[in-house]
Scaffold this active site. Structure first.
Site, PDB file in Angstrom:
ATOM      1  CE  LYS A  66      -6.767  11.640 -28.279  1.00  0.00           C
ATOM      2  NZ  LYS A  66      -5.451  11.021 -28.266  1.00  0.00           N
ATOM      3  CG  HIS A 126       2.987  15.484 -26.150  1.00  0.00           C
ATOM      4  ND1 HIS A 126       3.755  15.144 -25.067  1.00  0.00           N
ATOM      5  CD2 HIS A 126       1.953  14.594 -26.161  1.00  0.00           C
ATOM      6  CE1 HIS A 126       3.212  14.109 -24.450  1.00  0.00           C
ATOM      7  NE2 HIS A 126       2.109  13.764 -25.091  1.00  0.00           N
ATOM      8  CE  LYS A 178       0.761  13.408 -21.606  1.00  0.00           C
ATOM      9  NZ  LYS A 178      -0.593  13.572 -21.866  1.00  0.00           N
ATOM     10  CE  LYS A 231       6.407  10.810 -30.021  1.00  0.00           C
ATOM     11  NZ  LYS A 231       5.698   9.837 -30.829  1.00  0.00           N
ATOM     12  CD  GLU A 264      -3.380  11.302 -31.203  1.00  0.00           C
ATOM     13  OE1 GLU A 264      -2.389  10.764 -30.704  1.00  0.00           O
ATOM     14  OE2 GLU A 264      -4.317  11.755 -30.513  1.00  0.00           O
ATOM     15  CG  HIS A 268       5.694  10.118 -25.079  1.00  0.00           C
ATOM     16  ND1 HIS A 268       4.507  10.712 -24.737  1.00  0.00           N
ATOM     17  CD2 HIS A 268       5.523   9.654 -26.336  1.00  0.00           C
ATOM     18  CE1 HIS A 268       3.670  10.615 -25.748  1.00  0.00           C
ATOM     19  NE2 HIS A 268       4.248   9.970 -26.743  1.00  0.00           N
ATOM     20  CG  ASP A 296      -4.186  13.996 -24.124  1.00  0.00           C
ATOM     21  OD1 ASP A 296      -3.543  13.465 -23.185  1.00  0.00           O
ATOM     22  OD2 ASP A 296      -4.518  13.377 -25.151  1.00  0.00           O
ATOM     23  CG  ASP A 330      -1.672   1.155   1.507  1.00  0.00           C
ATOM     24  OD1 ASP A 330      -1.533   2.128   0.733  1.00  0.00           O
ATOM     25  OD2 ASP A 330      -2.449   1.146   2.482  1.00  0.00           O
TER      26      ASP A 330
HETATM   27  C1  BG6 Z   1      -0.290  11.060 -25.009  1.00  0.00           C
HETATM   28  C2  BG6 Z   1      -1.735  11.471 -25.010  1.00  0.00           C
HETATM   29  O1  BG6 Z   1       0.445  11.845 -24.110  1.00  0.00           O
HETATM   30  O2  BG6 Z   1       0.241  11.198 -26.323  1.00  0.00           O
HETATM   31  C3  BG6 Z   1      -2.523  10.685 -26.042  1.00  0.00           C
HETATM   32  O3  BG6 Z   1      -2.287  11.272 -23.725  1.00  0.00           O
HETATM   33  C4  BG6 Z   1      -1.862  10.779 -27.402  1.00  0.00           C
HETATM   34  O4  BG6 Z   1      -3.876  11.124 -26.112  1.00  0.00           O
HETATM   35  C5  BG6 Z   1      -0.388  10.405 -27.280  1.00  0.00           C
HETATM   36  O5  BG6 Z   1      -2.531   9.890 -28.287  1.00  0.00           O
HETATM   37  C6  BG6 Z   1       0.321  10.584 -28.603  1.00  0.00           C
HETATM   38  O6  BG6 Z   1       1.609  10.072 -28.519  1.00  0.00           O
HETATM   39  P1  BG6 Z   1       2.317   9.471 -29.796  1.00  0.00           P
HETATM   40  O7  BG6 Z   1       3.699   9.167 -29.338  1.00  0.00           O
HETATM   41  O8  BG6 Z   1       1.540   8.251 -30.184  1.00  0.00           O
HETATM   42  O9  BG6 Z   1       2.241  10.511 -30.857  1.00  0.00           O
END
Ligand code: BG6
Length: 464
Positions: A316, A233, A141, A175, A209, A171, A228, A87
């Site tokens: 999206k 990003h 995040k 890349k 996306e 992330h 998001d 826990d």
């Molecule tokens: C994430 C988001 O941080 O990044 C997602 O929460 C998004 O909604 C994703 O789809 C996109 O990452 P990548 O690397 O697939 O472009």
């Protein structure tokens, strides 16, 4: 004090979704390349039997990695891994963690858990004297949901660790094609001289996306496209596109300077959209006004970028999946050859593709064979075929955090700036407009860039 190289990796939330999809496959790849050197301890609330971790890791790697499964590599990975269930709110768990990592001097604690638990775990670790000296804390995040909450989160964490010990994962910064932005800009005489207001007409970033929110309804509905992917990003990507050349090898202060030059967004310069059908997704409110698409204009106040508008769109259920930055140059003057004007068909674009088929494209006008007309064509470099295999973002970021290299991790100052830039849109969001899945969002978003020649449709996506 230098943090130096870690001697243990401890992953909180090893049984979770992110570990399954990203971390375990990345650890396997690192093991295969001989880059993992330290014992790894997984910690989670889930009770697992003796083979639970190995079974989960095997499933995660086979499902989420495209490489052939090598039993020897897998055995080596499992041999360095152990697991503790407990826990997160219980001090006894941290005593056990301390026992398990023994005399580690530079442990790397990676928190793959909801941000609401970060401070609890940091407190537990500090209580067991695990956050001293060269220890580091890696967090995922979201870092807050607005400027005030981001500051509150930082203040919570700073009770237990210094800013130097904190590594925030975005992330996108892990890349390869995103890191390539600075290499392309500063490593090429073709690009560097034109990268300013004199030659650039506009910068446009598209993150499209094709998929929707699907099984992430309850997470996404509280967040929306702006928080998001734009605040984190895409603003990071913009900074790498626009910052000044690094000094002394470091980009950090240049990145911060760049963000300081970005005006906070004017809600009148933003369009929010929601795709038809979104409200029927489990976890989404029936009357939700969360945006699944956002397009906005940013104004840069810097010498280099004065009068160069920046447009960002992300959504999206768009016509395809691709992320790219278009640096649109001013057109050359009209020329006449053989008494024929060379028409300005197409645009003078430098396209930096960082998602989908990553690479670089440069549009050029060439003479159409057998005629006096010029036609636009694309010079394309495809990174995958030119450069071969690339490490995944998590391989790079985990390795960097364990090596104490903070270049790819945003500091709190940077996080604050990015929230400051989007905050007006959070405070006064324009109404959300419905759009049909498979289109480029609300019609008004299409119009937004018409003064600079319109958005570019990313390579590989058919015109909708
Ligand atoms: C994430 C988001 O941080 O990044 C997602 O929460 C998004 O909604 C994703 O789809 C996109 O990452 P990548 O690397 O697939 O472009």
């Amino acid at each position: 004090m230098e943090l130096g190289v870690s001697d243990r990796l401890v992953i909180f939330g090893i049984s979770g979704d992110l570990a399954y999809k990203m971390t375990l496959p990345s650890l396997y790849r690192l093991e295969r390349r001989g880059l993992l050197k330290v014992p790894i301890l997984g910690v989670a609330a889930t009770e697992w039997g003796p083979d639970g971790l190995a079974e989960r890791a095997r499933a995660a790697i086979t499902e989420n990695s495209d490489e052939p499964f090598d039993e020897k590599v897998f055995d080596a990975l499992i041999a360095r891994m152990s697991y503790i269930a407990g826990d997160f709110g219980d001090a006894a768990l941290y005593t056990e963690v301390a026992k398990a990592i023994g005399d580690a001097e530079a442990p790397c604690f990676y928190l793959e858990i909801p941000p609401g638990l970060f401070a609890m775990v940091a407190k537990g670790l500090a209580g067991a004297n695990l956050l001293g000296g060269r220890a580091r804390l890696v967090v995922e995040k979201p870092f807050g949901h607005d400027l005030a909450s981001a500051d509150a989160l930082a203040a919570d964490l700073h009770q237990y660790v210094t800013e130097q010990q904190l590594f925030r994962i975005d992330h996108y910064l892990g890349k390869e094609p995103v890191q390539d932005l600075t290499y392309l800009r500063f490593g090429n005489s073709l690009f560097e001289p034109v990268w300013n207001r004199k030659y650039v007409r506009a910068i446009m970033i598209t993150m499209a996306e094709e998929f929707g929110v699907e099984d992430r309804g309850s997470f996404y509905d509280a967040v929306g496209a702006l928080r998001d992917v734009v605040q984190n990003h895409l603003l990071q990507v913009l900074a790498l596109t626009g910052l000044e050349p690094p000094t002394g090898g470091s980009l950090s202060s240049r990145r911060l300077d760049f963000f300081r030059s970005v005006e906070s967004v004017d809600p009148q310069h933003a369009i929010r959209g929601q795709y038809e059908g979104y409200q029927g997704i489990p976890g989404v409110a029936k009357d939700s006004t969360t945006e699944t698409f956002v397009a906005l204009k940013l104004i840069l106040r810097s010498w280099r970028w004065s009068q160069v508008p920046v447009y960002i769109r992300a959504g999206k259920k768009l016509p395809g999946t691709a992320t790219e930055i278009v640096v649109r140059l001013h057109e050359p003057p009209m020329a006449s050859i053989n008494k024929r004007m060379i028409g300005h068909t197409g645009h003078d674009d430098i396209v930096l593709r960082i998602g989908g088929d990553a690479g670089v494209g440069v549009s050029v006008r060439v003479k159409k064979p057998g005629s006096d007309k010029a036609e636009p064509e694309m010079l394309n470099l495809d990174f995958a075929s030119a450069l071969g295999e690339t490490p995944t973002p998590y391989e790079r970021l985990l390795t960097d955090a364990m090596n104490g290299n903070d270049m790819l991790f945003p500091s709190q100052d940077v996080i604050d700036e990015t929230w400051r830039i989007v905050q007006p849109l959070i405070d006064a969001p324009p109404p959300v407009e419905t759009y049909q899945p498979g289109t480029w969002g609300p019609a008004a978003a299409q119009q937004m860039t018409r003064h600079v020649g319109g958005w570019r449709i990313p390579m590989g996506i058919a015109d909708a």
